[in-house]
Scaffold this motif. Structure first.
Motif, mmCIF file in Angstrom:
data_model
loop_
_atom_site.group_PDB
_atom_site.id
_atom_site.type_symbol
_atom_site.label_atom_id
_atom_site.label_comp_id
_atom_site.label_asym_id
_atom_site.label_seq_id
_atom_site.Cartn_x
_atom_site.Cartn_y
_atom_site.Cartn_z
ATOM 1 N N ASP A 1 -10.402 8.463 3.871
ATOM 2 C CA ASP A 1 -9.227 9.344 3.866
ATOM 3 C C ASP A 1 -8.093 8.865 2.978
ATOM 4 O O ASP A 1 -7.161 9.636 2.733
ATOM 5 N N HIS A 2 -8.174 7.651 2.448
ATOM 6 C CA HIS A 2 -7.218 7.244 1.413
ATOM 7 C C HIS A 2 -7.937 6.340 0.420
ATOM 8 O O HIS A 2 -8.632 5.409 0.833
ATOM 9 N N LEU B 1 -0.702 8.181 6.587
ATOM 10 C CA LEU B 1 -1.063 6.922 5.923
ATOM 11 C C LEU B 1 -0.774 5.747 6.848
ATOM 12 O O LEU B 1 -1.597 4.850 7.013
ATOM 13 N N ARG C 1 1.241 18.195 -3.775
ATOM 14 C CA ARG C 1 1.189 17.536 -2.462
ATOM 15 C C ARG C 1 2.504 17.648 -1.687
ATOM 16 O O ARG C 1 2.560 17.304 -0.511
ATOM 17 N N GLN D 1 2.210 13.346 5.416
ATOM 18 C CA GLN D 1 1.209 12.485 4.787
ATOM 19 C C GLN D 1 1.578 10.994 4.845
ATOM 20 O O GLN D 1 0.700 10.154 4.886
ATOM 21 N N HIS D 2 2.893 10.694 4.893
ATOM 22 C CA HIS D 2 3.275 9.285 5.014
ATOM 23 C C HIS D 2 2.957 8.762 6.421
ATOM 24 O O HIS D 2 2.523 7.631 6.585
ATOM 25 N N PHE E 1 -6.398 4.773 -3.216
ATOM 26 C CA PHE E 1 -5.288 4.821 -4.165
ATOM 27 C C PHE E 1 -5.242 3.522 -4.963
ATOM 28 O O PHE E 1 -5.329 2.431 -4.393
ATOM 29 N N THR F 1 -8.857 3.431 2.983
ATOM 30 C CA THR F 1 -8.995 3.481 4.445
ATOM 31 C C THR F 1 -10.212 4.339 4.780
ATOM 32 O O THR F 1 -10.512 5.312 4.089
ATOM 33 N N PHE G 1 0.941 4.263 -2.782
ATOM 34 C CA PHE G 1 0.757 5.651 -2.334
ATOM 35 C C PHE G 1 1.923 6.528 -2.815
ATOM 36 O O PHE G 1 1.725 7.586 -3.413
ATOM 37 N N CYS H 1 0.847 -1.200 0.000
ATOM 38 C CA CYS H 1 0.000 0.000 0.000
ATOM 39 C C CYS H 1 0.877 1.244 0.000
ATOM 40 O O CYS H 1 0.613 2.211 -0.725
ATOM 41 N N ARG H 2 1.925 1.202 0.800
ATOM 42 C CA ARG H 2 2.846 2.358 0.859
ATOM 43 C C ARG H 2 3.476 2.617 -0.509
ATOM 44 O O ARG H 2 3.615 3.760 -0.939
#
Ligand SMILES: CC(C)(COP(=O)(O)OP(=O)(O)OC[C@H]1O[C@@H](n2cnc3c(N)ncnc32)[C@H](O)[C@@H]1OP(=O)(O)O)[C@@H](O)C(=O)NCCC(=O)NCCS
Length: 139
Positions: free
Chosen positions: A70-71, A37, A27, A33-34, A73, A61, A17, A13-14
């Motif tokens: 909120d996420h 996440l 951004r 932001q990381h 992607f 998420t 993102f 997922c990371r």
């Protein structure tokens, strides 16, 4: 297949993102932001879309009890395949009310996708040097 996130999915997922952020130069000014996440993946309800030959290809998420996404992607190689639609449908089933989210006004890709999915703009925020975002509510 869409299923709940497992801890082992977090690195994939990371990666998705981080790759998506390369298309969002605006951004860069968003600090933390990381970390946000990571917190979301570790503490909130989350789902992944998985493809047998590719692994995790998208994730979402959800903040509860606000039903705020909120996420969301999706791997660039798997866009326009219904991955976001599927993840949002699962979140909608889990939510107690209408889903909402904020999208950066510069993010035309996402804005077009949400429009196609029937989301409505209910408010705008930012301006005067601050990031502009639009609050959307799902169908
Ligand atoms: C926005 C995003 C999540 C859409 O994911 P996706 O899996 O490609 O979306 P889907 O395939 O489920 O498409 C849903 C609908 O949106 C439309 N759509 C998706 N991307 C679109 C685009 N760039 N332009 C126009 N329409 C688009 C699809 O055609 C589909 O509509 P249809 O069923 O009427 O054909 C994906 O592009 C993404 O991850 N972008 C980068 C990260 C991001 O911006 N996330 C959102 C943060 S708020």
């Amino acid at each position: 297949m869409i299923r709940p996130l497992e801890t082992a999915d977090i690195p994939e997922c990371r990666d998705i993102f981080t790759d998506c952020l390369t298309d969002m130069p605006w951004r860069e000014r968003h600090r933390g932001q990381h970390l946000a996440l990571r917190r979301a993946l570790e503490t909130q309800p989350a789902w992944v879309a998985e493809e047998p030959n590719a692994g995790v290809i998208g994730f979402l998420t959800l903040q509860v009890p606000t039903d705020y996404v909120d996420h969301l992607f999706v791997d660039r190689d798997w866009r326009f395949c219904g991955v976001a639609r599927g993840l949002l449908e699962v979140a909608r089933i889990e939510a107690t009310g209408a889903l909402s989210l904020d999208v950066d006004s510069e993010n035309m890709t996402a804005r077009r996708a949400y429009e196609a999915l029937g989301w409505q703009v209910v408010a705008s925020t930012g301006g005067a040097g601050r990031a502009r975002q639009m609050r959307l509510v799902g169908p």
